[in-house]
Design an enzyme around this catalytic site. Structure first.
Site, PDB file in Angstrom:
ATOM      1  N   VAL A 144      36.558  37.722  26.121  1.00  0.00           N
ATOM      2  CA  VAL A 144      37.160  36.595  26.831  1.00  0.00           C
ATOM      3  C   VAL A 144      36.395  35.291  26.624  1.00  0.00           C
ATOM      4  O   VAL A 144      36.906  34.214  26.923  1.00  0.00           O
ATOM      5  CB  VAL A 144      37.308  36.880  28.341  1.00  0.00           C
ATOM      6  CG1 VAL A 144      38.192  38.099  28.570  1.00  0.00           C
ATOM      7  CG2 VAL A 144      35.947  37.053  29.004  1.00  0.00           C
ATOM      8  N   ASN A 154      38.197  39.654  35.527  1.00  0.00           N
ATOM      9  CA  ASN A 154      37.062  40.408  36.048  1.00  0.00           C
ATOM     10  C   ASN A 154      35.864  40.435  35.104  1.00  0.00           C
ATOM     11  O   ASN A 154      34.736  40.644  35.552  1.00  0.00           O
ATOM     12  CB  ASN A 154      37.508  41.848  36.341  1.00  0.00           C
ATOM     13  CG  ASN A 154      36.361  42.760  36.699  1.00  0.00           C
ATOM     14  OD1 ASN A 154      35.744  42.629  37.756  1.00  0.00           O
ATOM     15  ND2 ASN A 154      36.045  43.698  35.808  1.00  0.00           N
ATOM     16  N   TYR A 173      24.769  31.937  35.932  1.00  0.00           N
ATOM     17  CA  TYR A 173      25.823  32.814  36.430  1.00  0.00           C
ATOM     18  C   TYR A 173      26.413  32.264  37.729  1.00  0.00           C
ATOM     19  O   TYR A 173      27.635  32.188  37.896  1.00  0.00           O
ATOM     20  CB  TYR A 173      25.235  34.202  36.651  1.00  0.00           C
ATOM     21  CG  TYR A 173      26.175  35.234  37.227  1.00  0.00           C
ATOM     22  CD1 TYR A 173      27.163  35.812  36.450  1.00  0.00           C
ATOM     23  CD2 TYR A 173      26.033  35.672  38.545  1.00  0.00           C
ATOM     24  CE1 TYR A 173      28.000  36.784  36.969  1.00  0.00           C
ATOM     25  CE2 TYR A 173      26.855  36.645  39.075  1.00  0.00           C
ATOM     26  CZ  TYR A 173      27.845  37.191  38.279  1.00  0.00           C
ATOM     27  OH  TYR A 173      28.671  38.158  38.797  1.00  0.00           O
TER      28      TYR A 173
END
Length: 268
Positions: free
Chosen positions: A81, A107, A173
């Protein structure tokens, strides 16, 4: 069957509200952990499923499990992705195979370890942003457009408590996951009123990522910092995922739902 903004629960049983029969659900990062549990839950609820991740063999294994245990159709797709064009290709493959899609779960994610913030390399930073933010942005755009044109659907993003309480060990993150909260609201407006866009914000879950943890230290910290005093199990994401995917959440969009055992309660 499509999921639109029109709805209401009057006269419908819980089973009917959560029924996904006739729908197609795509889960990125769907071959393991919470992604796998969502795939299996959607299939048990009647959906045909698409399992997408970088490792095709792992996706095929979950697809075989879906077929053998639920009888639903399952498609395995190799997809990174973090690459813009692979999100486009995933969308095309899904629509070529099924002709429609009603549920997308963004996800896939990663949070590599690093020794210090100063030592975070440009390539590591870019990789974290690409997989955790750029990918969900593009997937939401291409799938959301097709869903809107077809009359409805549900996009479910997966963030993290790091979005609201980042530590130095997960700064890039956390920044990417905070971005997920932003695009959840933006896409909810962009594709309203036909497509609902919501976000699940997990706390510490005992999936593959936890294999790198010092579990003795984690368990001690959990006793003091997590209201439920433990980490989550992968299948404990299922209730939230089914809620957002189904007509049970027909009047919910642009929302972020914490499933963190009380991890983030101290930060609001």
């Amino acid at each position: 069957m499509t999921s639109t903004s029109a709805g209401g629960s009057a006269g419908r049983s819980a089973g009917e509200l959560f029924d996904l029969s006739g729908r197609v659900a795509v889960v990125t990062g769907g071959s393991r952990g919470m992604g796998r549990e969502m795939v299996l839950a959607f299939a048990r609820a009647g959906a045909d499923v698409v399992i997408a991740s970088r490792k095709l063999d792992n996706c095929e294994a979950v697809a075989d499990e879906v077929r053998s245990t639920t009888g639903q159709r399952a498609l395995a797709v190799e997809c990174h992705v973090g690459y813009w064009d692979q999100n486009d290709a995933l969308c095309e493959r899904v629509y070529d195979e099924f002709g429609h899609c009603e549920v997308l779960v963004n996800n896939a994610g990663l949070s590599p370890l690093y020794p210090s913030l100063y030592e975070v390399s440009e390539s590591l930073f870019d990789k974290v942003i690409e997989v955790n933010l750029k990918g969900p942005f593009r997937a939401s755009a291409v799938f959301g457009k097709r869903m809107f044109e077809a009359g409805g659907g549900s996009i479910i993003n997966v963030s993290s408590v790091a979005a609201v309480a980042p530590s130095p060990n997960e700064t890039a993150y956390g920044a990417a996951k905070a971005g997920i909260h932003a695009i959840t609201q933006s896409f909810a407006r962009e594709y309203a009123p036909r497509v609902r866009v919501n976000c699940i914000m997990p706390g510490p879950f005992l999936t593959d990522i936890s294999k790198a943890w010092d579990m003795d230290a984690f368990n001690e910290r959990a006793e003091n910092e997590i209201a439920l005093a433990r980490g989550g199990e992968a299948d404990e994401v299922v209730g939230a995922a089914l809620y957002f995917a189904s007509e049970a959440s027909s009047y919910t969009t642009g929302s972020v739902l914490k499933i963190d055992g009380g991890t983030a309660w101290q930060t609001g």
